[in-house]
Enzyme design. Structure first.
Site, mmCIF file in Angstrom:
data_model
loop_
_atom_site.group_PDB
_atom_site.id
_atom_site.type_symbol
_atom_site.label_atom_id
_atom_site.label_comp_id
_atom_site.label_asym_id
_atom_site.label_seq_id
_atom_site.Cartn_x
_atom_site.Cartn_y
_atom_site.Cartn_z
ATOM 1 N N GLU A 20 7.326 3.828 66.884
ATOM 2 C CA GLU A 20 5.902 3.903 66.547
ATOM 3 C C GLU A 20 5.195 2.569 66.765
ATOM 4 O O GLU A 20 4.098 2.360 66.243
ATOM 5 C CB GLU A 20 5.722 4.355 65.092
ATOM 6 N N HIS A 26 3.744 15.282 58.821
ATOM 7 C CA HIS A 26 4.615 14.188 59.263
ATOM 8 C C HIS A 26 4.657 13.066 58.224
ATOM 9 O O HIS A 26 5.729 12.739 57.725
ATOM 10 C CB HIS A 26 4.161 13.647 60.629
HETATM 11 O O1 2HA Z 1 10.676 5.820 62.630
HETATM 12 O O2 2HA Z 1 9.054 7.841 61.026
HETATM 13 O O3 2HA Z 1 7.425 8.539 62.946
HETATM 14 C C1 2HA Z 1 10.802 7.181 62.409
HETATM 15 C C2 2HA Z 1 9.487 7.771 62.153
HETATM 16 C C3 2HA Z 1 8.714 8.208 63.301
HETATM 17 ZN ZN ZN Z 2 7.399 9.131 60.775
#
Ligand code: 2HA
Ligand code: ZN
Length: 271
Positions: free
Chosen positions: A116, A210
């Site tokens: 990310e 998420h």
């Molecule tokens: O690093 O949370 O969004 C793993 C995550 C990806």
């Molecule tokens: Zn994540």
């Protein structure tokens, strides 16, 4: 040179990753944190001219050239940071070309920064434009916040109002409200750009089904925002199936903005 494991920024990163794992915010390799470091402080611990290797950043981060970040590693577990910081964390400097990260310490097993990183660096750029003192971008997967994103209309005004009305502290902690993104593929420049755009207005951005992004001048600020949203989301779910007897009205929220001189999101209240 002083021992980098004793640096206050390192200790703070270790404390937060450890705590967030224990809270269940970061299962397996979930979550990532980036902390912008002060060059003079880093120079007490590392030779600024020594580059271990270079890693592509994945996009043009030229405006951050020369900036140094302590970043969690891709595929790494928050629970392991405490026992092996040098494998699970890394310190990178953005090279003058903007598309290269210079590894100055860490990722000792040949690893690299979180997938990310685009969302982090783009968010740092966005936050710097509205608050030059911002240093932290923090992402995690807290249970109640995620559950809420699955059952609540994901509209910024609606989500913010629900969170504000769960408990008195909400509007005091995040008077600007929360940003919301629909479900998107993670680890891409697209979600990075969308997150950064929201970060110009909000210090908290929810990624539907998420997780959550928080930012701040300090780790405490970023984490404090996240834990406050998580608590409000928990209260929302605890109350969701019970008849409502007592509420915090829009007039009550307004009274809080007066009492605490809050620069709040005016159009999110019905007055
Ligand atoms: O690093 O949370 O969004 C793993 C995550 C990806
Ligand atoms: Zn994540």
């Amino acid at each position: 040179m002083k021992d980098i494991l004793t640096a206050p920024f390192m200790q703070e990163m270790i404390r937060h990753t450890t705590n967030m794992y224990r809270l269940g915010y970061d299962e397996r390799n979930g979550g990532n944190i980036s902390l912008m470091l002060d060059e003079n402080e880093v120079a007490e611990y590392l030779d600024l001219d020594h580059i271990i290797r270079t890693i592509p950043t994945g996009f043009d981060a030229k405006v951050l050239a020369g900036k140094i970040f302590l970043v969690t590693g891709t595929g790494k577990y928050f629970k392991n940071v405490e026992v092996d910081p040098e494998t699970n964390l890394g310190i990178i400097r953005i090279a003058p070309d903007g598309v290269t990260a210079e590894l100055m310490w860490g990722y000792a097993d040949g690893g690299q920064f979180t997938s990310e990183l685009p969302a982090h660096l783009m968010s740092h750029i966005a936050r710097q434009s509205v608050d030059p003192a911002n240093r932290v971008i923090m992402h995690c997967h807290p249970d109640y916040t995620l559950a809420m994103t699955g059952v609540h209309v994901m509209d910024e005004r609606a989500v913010t109002r629900t969170l504000w009305k769960q408990m008195t502290e909400s509007i005091v902690v995040f008077p600007e409200g929360v940003g919301v993104l629909p479900w998107m593929v993670c680890g891409t420049n697209e979600i990075g750009e969308a997150t950064a755009e929201k970060m110009k207005t909000y210090r908290i951005v929810l990624w539907t089904l998420h997780g959550i992004y928080g930012c701040g001048r300090t780790m405490d600020e970023a984490f404090g925002l996240i834990e406050t949203v998580e608590k409000a989301a928990k209260l929302f779910l605890l109350r969701a199936v019970l008849p409502e007897v007592n509420t915090i009205t829009d007039e009550d929220l307004y009274a809080l903005t007066v009492r605490f001189s809050l620069n709040y999101r005016k159009d999110f209240l019905d007055l």
